[in-house]
Design an enzyme around this catalytic site. Structure first.
Site, PDB file in Angstrom:
ATOM      1  N   CYS A  44       0.828  -1.211   0.000  1.00 17.02           N
ATOM      2  CA  CYS A  44       0.000   0.000   0.000  1.00 17.02           C
ATOM      3  C   CYS A  44       0.862   1.261   0.000  1.00 17.02           C
ATOM      4  O   CYS A  44       0.664   2.156  -0.819  1.00 17.02           O
ATOM      5  CB  CYS A  44      -0.928  -0.011   1.211  1.00 17.02           C
ATOM      6  SG  CYS A  44      -1.885   1.490   1.357  1.00 17.02           S
ATOM      7  N   CYS A  49      -1.417   1.749  -3.109  1.00 19.50           N
ATOM      8  CA  CYS A  49      -2.408   2.821  -2.911  1.00 19.50           C
ATOM      9  C   CYS A  49      -1.808   4.214  -2.829  1.00 19.50           C
ATOM     10  O   CYS A  49      -2.301   5.142  -3.479  1.00 19.50           O
ATOM     11  CB  CYS A  49      -3.199   2.599  -1.622  1.00 19.50           C
ATOM     12  SG  CYS A  49      -3.414   0.893  -1.140  1.00 19.50           S
ATOM     13  N   LYS A  52       0.072   5.439  -6.004  1.00 14.63           N
ATOM     14  CA  LYS A  52      -0.963   5.484  -7.049  1.00 14.63           C
ATOM     15  C   LYS A  52      -1.794   6.749  -6.926  1.00 14.63           C
ATOM     16  O   LYS A  52      -2.010   7.465  -7.889  1.00 14.63           O
ATOM     17  CB  LYS A  52      -1.817   4.210  -6.947  1.00 14.63           C
ATOM     18  CG  LYS A  52      -2.945   4.063  -7.934  1.00 14.63           C
ATOM     19  CD  LYS A  52      -4.241   4.698  -7.538  1.00 14.63           C
ATOM     20  CE  LYS A  52      -4.761   4.345  -6.195  1.00 14.63           C
ATOM     21  NZ  LYS A  52      -5.250   2.997  -6.027  1.00 14.63           N
ATOM     22  N   TYR A 181      -8.956  -3.148 -11.308  1.00  8.07           N
ATOM     23  CA  TYR A 181      -8.565  -1.927 -10.599  1.00  8.07           C
ATOM     24  C   TYR A 181      -7.267  -1.336 -11.170  1.00  8.07           C
ATOM     25  O   TYR A 181      -7.195  -0.161 -11.485  1.00  8.07           O
ATOM     26  CB  TYR A 181      -8.265  -2.242  -9.136  1.00  8.07           C
ATOM     27  CG  TYR A 181      -9.434  -2.394  -8.218  1.00  8.07           C
ATOM     28  CD1 TYR A 181      -9.875  -1.323  -7.451  1.00  8.07           C
ATOM     29  CD2 TYR A 181     -10.057  -3.618  -8.046  1.00  8.07           C
ATOM     30  CE1 TYR A 181     -10.910  -1.469  -6.550  1.00  8.07           C
ATOM     31  CE2 TYR A 181     -11.093  -3.776  -7.144  1.00  8.07           C
ATOM     32  CZ  TYR A 181     -11.523  -2.698  -6.393  1.00  8.07           C
ATOM     33  OH  TYR A 181     -12.542  -2.843  -5.504  1.00  8.07           O
ATOM     34  N   GLU A 185      -6.865   2.038 -13.371  1.00  9.16           N
ATOM     35  CA  GLU A 185      -6.273   3.209 -12.708  1.00  9.16           C
ATOM     36  C   GLU A 185      -5.024   3.691 -13.447  1.00  9.16           C
ATOM     37  O   GLU A 185      -4.844   4.897 -13.667  1.00  9.16           O
ATOM     38  CB  GLU A 185      -5.947   2.882 -11.255  1.00  9.16           C
ATOM     39  CG  GLU A 185      -7.217   2.723 -10.425  1.00  9.16           C
ATOM     40  CD  GLU A 185      -6.979   2.474  -8.946  1.00  9.16           C
ATOM     41  OE1 GLU A 185      -7.900   2.697  -8.155  1.00  9.16           O
ATOM     42  OE2 GLU A 185      -5.868   2.025  -8.576  1.00  9.16           O
ATOM     43  N   HIS A 440     -27.275  21.773  -1.094  1.00  5.75           N
ATOM     44  CA  HIS A 440     -27.320  22.381  -2.418  1.00  5.75           C
ATOM     45  C   HIS A 440     -26.346  23.547  -2.529  1.00  5.75           C
ATOM     46  O   HIS A 440     -26.241  24.336  -1.585  1.00  5.75           O
ATOM     47  CB  HIS A 440     -28.751  22.886  -2.674  1.00  5.75           C
ATOM     48  CG  HIS A 440     -28.951  23.396  -4.050  1.00  5.75           C
ATOM     49  ND1 HIS A 440     -28.976  22.566  -5.155  1.00  5.75           N
ATOM     50  CD2 HIS A 440     -29.098  24.666  -4.510  1.00  5.75           C
ATOM     51  CE1 HIS A 440     -29.156  23.312  -6.231  1.00  5.75           C
ATOM     52  NE2 HIS A 440     -29.223  24.581  -5.876  1.00  5.75           N
ATOM     53  N   GLU A 445     -26.254  15.657  -3.618  1.00  2.00           N
ATOM     54  CA  GLU A 445     -27.668  15.875  -3.284  1.00  2.00           C
ATOM     55  C   GLU A 445     -28.582  14.996  -4.141  1.00  2.00           C
ATOM     56  O   GLU A 445     -29.699  14.664  -3.756  1.00  2.00           O
ATOM     57  CB  GLU A 445     -28.064  17.342  -3.421  1.00  2.00           C
ATOM     58  CG  GLU A 445     -28.077  17.874  -4.828  1.00  2.00           C
ATOM     59  CD  GLU A 445     -28.435  19.369  -4.877  1.00  2.00           C
ATOM     60  OE1 GLU A 445     -29.518  19.730  -4.397  1.00  2.00           O
ATOM     61  OE2 GLU A 445     -27.626  20.168  -5.394  1.00  2.00           O
TER      62      GLU A 445
HETATM   63  P1  NDP Z   1      -8.244  -7.389 -10.779  1.00  4.36           P
HETATM   64  O1  NDP Z   1      -8.662  -8.733 -10.345  1.00  4.36           O
HETATM   65  O2  NDP Z   1      -8.996  -6.207 -10.310  1.00  4.36           O
HETATM   66  O3  NDP Z   1      -8.214  -7.323 -12.381  1.00  4.36           O
HETATM   67  C1  NDP Z   1      -7.499  -8.234 -13.143  1.00  4.36           C
HETATM   68  C2  NDP Z   1      -7.800  -8.006 -14.606  1.00  4.36           C
HETATM   69  O4  NDP Z   1      -6.999  -8.866 -15.411  1.00  4.36           O
HETATM   70  C3  NDP Z   1      -9.246  -8.316 -14.972  1.00  4.36           C
HETATM   71  O5  NDP Z   1      -9.630  -7.454 -15.997  1.00  4.36           O
HETATM   72  C4  NDP Z   1      -9.152  -9.759 -15.432  1.00  4.36           C
HETATM   73  O6  NDP Z   1     -10.187 -10.140 -16.306  1.00  4.36           O
HETATM   74  C5  NDP Z   1      -7.844  -9.730 -16.190  1.00  4.36           C
HETATM   75  N1  NDP Z   1      -7.167 -11.019 -16.268  1.00  4.36           N
HETATM   76  C6  NDP Z   1      -6.991 -11.933 -15.283  1.00  4.36           C
HETATM   77  N2  NDP Z   1      -6.280 -12.984 -15.736  1.00  4.36           N
HETATM   78  C7  NDP Z   1      -6.003 -12.732 -17.040  1.00  4.36           C
HETATM   79  C8  NDP Z   1      -5.303 -13.434 -18.030  1.00  4.36           C
HETATM   80  N3  NDP Z   1      -4.744 -14.609 -17.792  1.00  4.36           N
HETATM   81  N4  NDP Z   1      -5.211 -12.871 -19.265  1.00  4.36           N
HETATM   82  C9  NDP Z   1      -5.762 -11.675 -19.518  1.00  4.36           C
HETATM   83  N5  NDP Z   1      -6.437 -10.964 -18.610  1.00  4.36           N
HETATM   84  C10 NDP Z   1      -6.554 -11.480 -17.373  1.00  4.36           C
HETATM   85  O7  NDP Z   1      -6.700  -7.306 -10.390  1.00  4.36           O
HETATM   86  P2  NDP Z   1      -5.718  -6.084 -10.326  1.00  4.36           P
HETATM   87  O8  NDP Z   1      -4.382  -6.633 -10.641  1.00  4.36           O
HETATM   88  O9  NDP Z   1      -6.222  -4.941 -11.122  1.00  4.36           O
HETATM   89  O10 NDP Z   1      -5.779  -5.671  -8.792  1.00  4.36           O
HETATM   90  C11 NDP Z   1      -5.552  -6.656  -7.764  1.00  4.36           C
HETATM   91  C12 NDP Z   1      -6.308  -6.315  -6.508  1.00  4.36           C
HETATM   92  O11 NDP Z   1      -5.693  -5.208  -5.873  1.00  4.36           O
HETATM   93  C13 NDP Z   1      -7.752  -5.883  -6.733  1.00  4.36           C
HETATM   94  O12 NDP Z   1      -8.612  -6.982  -6.718  1.00  4.36           O
HETATM   95  C14 NDP Z   1      -8.022  -4.947  -5.586  1.00  4.36           C
HETATM   96  O13 NDP Z   1      -8.594  -5.631  -4.526  1.00  4.36           O
HETATM   97  C15 NDP Z   1      -6.660  -4.415  -5.199  1.00  4.36           C
HETATM   98  N6  NDP Z   1      -6.550  -3.012  -5.636  1.00  4.36           N
HETATM   99  C16 NDP Z   1      -7.407  -2.090  -5.120  1.00  4.36           C
HETATM  100  C17 NDP Z   1      -7.349  -0.790  -5.519  1.00  4.36           C
HETATM  101  C18 NDP Z   1      -8.310   0.186  -4.939  1.00  4.36           C
HETATM  102  O14 NDP Z   1      -8.898  -0.074  -3.908  1.00  4.36           O
HETATM  103  N7  NDP Z   1      -8.529   1.339  -5.585  1.00  4.36           N
HETATM  104  C19 NDP Z   1      -6.385  -0.328  -6.502  1.00  4.36           C
HETATM  105  C20 NDP Z   1      -5.546  -1.375  -7.007  1.00  4.36           C
HETATM  106  C21 NDP Z   1      -5.637  -2.660  -6.582  1.00  4.36           C
HETATM  107  P3  NDP Z   1     -11.613 -10.660 -15.757  1.00  4.36           P
HETATM  108  O15 NDP Z   1     -12.311  -9.449 -15.237  1.00  4.36           O
HETATM  109  O16 NDP Z   1     -12.252 -11.219 -16.958  1.00  4.36           O
HETATM  110  O17 NDP Z   1     -11.331 -11.666 -14.708  1.00  4.36           O
END
Ligand code: NDP
Length: 465
Positions: A44, A49, A52, A181, A185, A440, A445
């Site tokens: 984080c 976080c 980022k 995510y 982002e 407002h 709102e």
């Molecule tokens: P996510 O699980 O959010 O997203 C992964 C993405 O990669 C999805 O679009 C997924 O597709 C795709 N994917 C997975 N496997 C493959 C593959 N083999 N080939 C191609 N595409 C693939 O993971 P992130 O890495 O973005 O983030 C990890 C975690 O970190 C999040 O779940 C979150 O909890 C945390 N995080 C939170 C943030 C916040 O609170 N703002 C910011 C950043 C991270 P599909 O959707 O089809 O599965």
């Protein structure tokens, strides 16, 4: 302190969950040690976080400069210095890292700058010191790491989010694989800073775990900002071209050239070579450590919190799990972490803030839903002419009138989600929203002035839209 062991508690991993458990336990007079192989603060603070969000701030300025004109300002020539941003970020996370260390020191936690692995149910091996220490209880809080996608030919030519923060040069063109995510982002960050961004997503629509209306609108908003989104395709291979250019060949055959290709396809737990087998700790088939409701592993003396367990991989959740562990084990007050109704934000452009169930999830759980939805132009942009929208959506169980989901896409949506989470945690009803006075003029709102349902959902099907 037990005489049998060197420590009452030894924590492996100095991230959000580990540090909180170590400090709280030491504050109770227990002897606590903690080991971190990288930098205190964990994902984080060091490579997640915090940096980022700083980069998200950086990426919004160009838009502010452009919008200023509508309000009578003329902004002179602007320029952006990536290296300056990286070094300012580095200064800030170094400051935070030192606060983490100081906090541990002040609580009398013994810090080790070392990789630590398990050697037995009470034994921790400190790699840097080549010695084993013993502890009555051990907490594994080692977190996770971006999935390097080793099966993808040429994956070693790609970067993951850890490296994206510290690139030596700003990528003028970047291809991002994954639309969760992190992919979303970083796409917003790089596009806001002026890069040409392409997202490759394997599914039909970005952000698969979010409400469908938000997913579609964010897709449109990203395209308006010049981000290209290619769905239903994956990268088939990555190659290096002349001058170090990266080439991604997509499953559909198109070849994309970029300065960097970033993989953001999820994260994996850092349990490899952790000695879990030597201590008898089980992992599941993806490497996560299964735990019971008190975060205890299958080994009585070993607990695990945070991203190494397959629960919600979010910082506040890891901290909460750590606090529950301390309460249960050291305060004599058993506490089960509560994973219900967790607010979450995607720091995209515009932002997403969400609490509770999506319409699709709620449609499976409740027979009838009343859905209240507003989609409007932000007041600020009536002056700037910027083509952007705000979306707000409340999902209400028709039978009980309880608000089971609240979703916002727009400026400061994350802040709204944090506050919406309080009444929703209290099981508020739509009637509670209705009797709340509007503030407002504000965007929020709208949440208390949507009197008639936009449509209903019966047995998962929209009606009357
Ligand atoms: P996510 O699980 O959010 O997203 C992964 C993405 O990669 C999805 O679009 C997924 O597709 C795709 N994917 C997975 N496997 C493959 C593959 N083999 N080939 C191609 N595409 C693939 O993971 P992130 O890495 O973005 O983030 C990890 C975690 O970190 C999040 O779940 C979150 O909890 C945390 N995080 C939170 C943030 C916040 O609170 N703002 C910011 C950043 C991270 P599909 O959707 O089809 O599965």
């Amino acid at each position: 302190m037990s005489n049998t062991y060197d420590y009452d508690l030894f924590v492996i991993g100095g991230g959000s969950g580990g540090v909180r458990a170590a400090r709280r336990t030491a504050a109770l007079g227990k002897k606590v040690g903690i080991a971190e192989e990288s930098r205190y603060g964990g994902t984080c603070v060091i490579r997640g976080c915090v940096p980022k969000k700083l980069y998200v701030y950086a990426s919004t300025f160009l838009e502010h400069f452009e919008d200023a004109e509508g309000f009578g300002w003329s902004v002179g020539e602007t320029s952006f210095d990536w290296n300056k941003l990286v070094s300012s970020k580095e200064k800030e996370i170094t400051r935070l890292e030192s606060l983490y260390r100081k906090g541990l020191d002040a609580a009398n936690v013994e810090l080790f700058d070392s990789r630590a692995t398990l050697r037995g149910p009470h034994d921790v091996y400190l790699v840097a010191e080549d010695r084993v220490v013993t502890a009555e209880r051990i907490l594994v809080a080692v977190g996770g790491t971006p999935n390097p996608h080793e099966s993808l030919p040429g994956h070693e030519l790609a970067i993951v989010s850890d490296a994206a923060f510290d690139l030596k040069e700003f990528p003028k063109r970047i291809v991002i694989s994954g639309a969760g995510y992190i992919g979303i982002e970083f796409a917003g960050i790089f596009a806001g800073l002026g890069a040409e961004v392409t997202i490759i997503y394997r599914g039909l629509e970005i952000l698969s775990n979010f409400d469908q209306d938000l997913r579609q609108l964010l897709h449109e908003e990203y395209e308006k900002r010049g981000i290209r989104i290619i769905t239903q395709q994956v990268i088939g291979k990555i190659e290096e071209g002349p001058g170090g250019v990266r080439r991604a060949t997509l499953s559909g055959g198109e070849v994309l050239e970029a300065d960097q290709i970033m993989l953001a396809i999820g994260r994996t737990p850092l349990t490899h070579d952790l000695g879990l087998d030597l201590a008898g700790v089980k992992t599941d088939d993806r490497g996560y450590i299964p735990v019971n409701e008190y975060s205890r592993t299958n080994v009585d003396s070993i607990w695990a919190v945070g991203d190494v367990t397959d629960r919600e991989p979010l910082t506040p959740v890891a901290i909460h799990e750590a606090m529950c562990f301390v309460s249960t084990e050291y305060l004599g007050k058993p506490a089960v972490p509560d994973h219900e109704t967790i607010p979450t934000a995607v720091f995209s452009h515009p932002e997403i803030g969400t609490v509770g169930l999506t319409e699709q999830e709620a449609g499976k759980k409740y027979n009838k839903l009343n859905v209240f939805r507003a989609n409007f132009k932000p007041m600020k942009h009536t002056m700037t002419g910027r083509d952007t929208r705000i979306l707000m959506k409340l999902i209400v169980d028709a039978e009980t009138d309880r608000v089971v989901g609240a979703h916002v896409l727009g400026s400061d949506a994350g802040e709204m989600a944090q506050l919406l989470a309080i009444p929703m945690k209290m099981n508020c009803t739509k009637a509670d929203f209705d009797r709340t006075m509007a503030l407002h003029p504000s965007a929020g709102e709208e949440l208390v002035t949507m009197y008639e349902p936009t449509y209903t959902v019966v047995n998962g099907e929209r009606q009357g839209e």
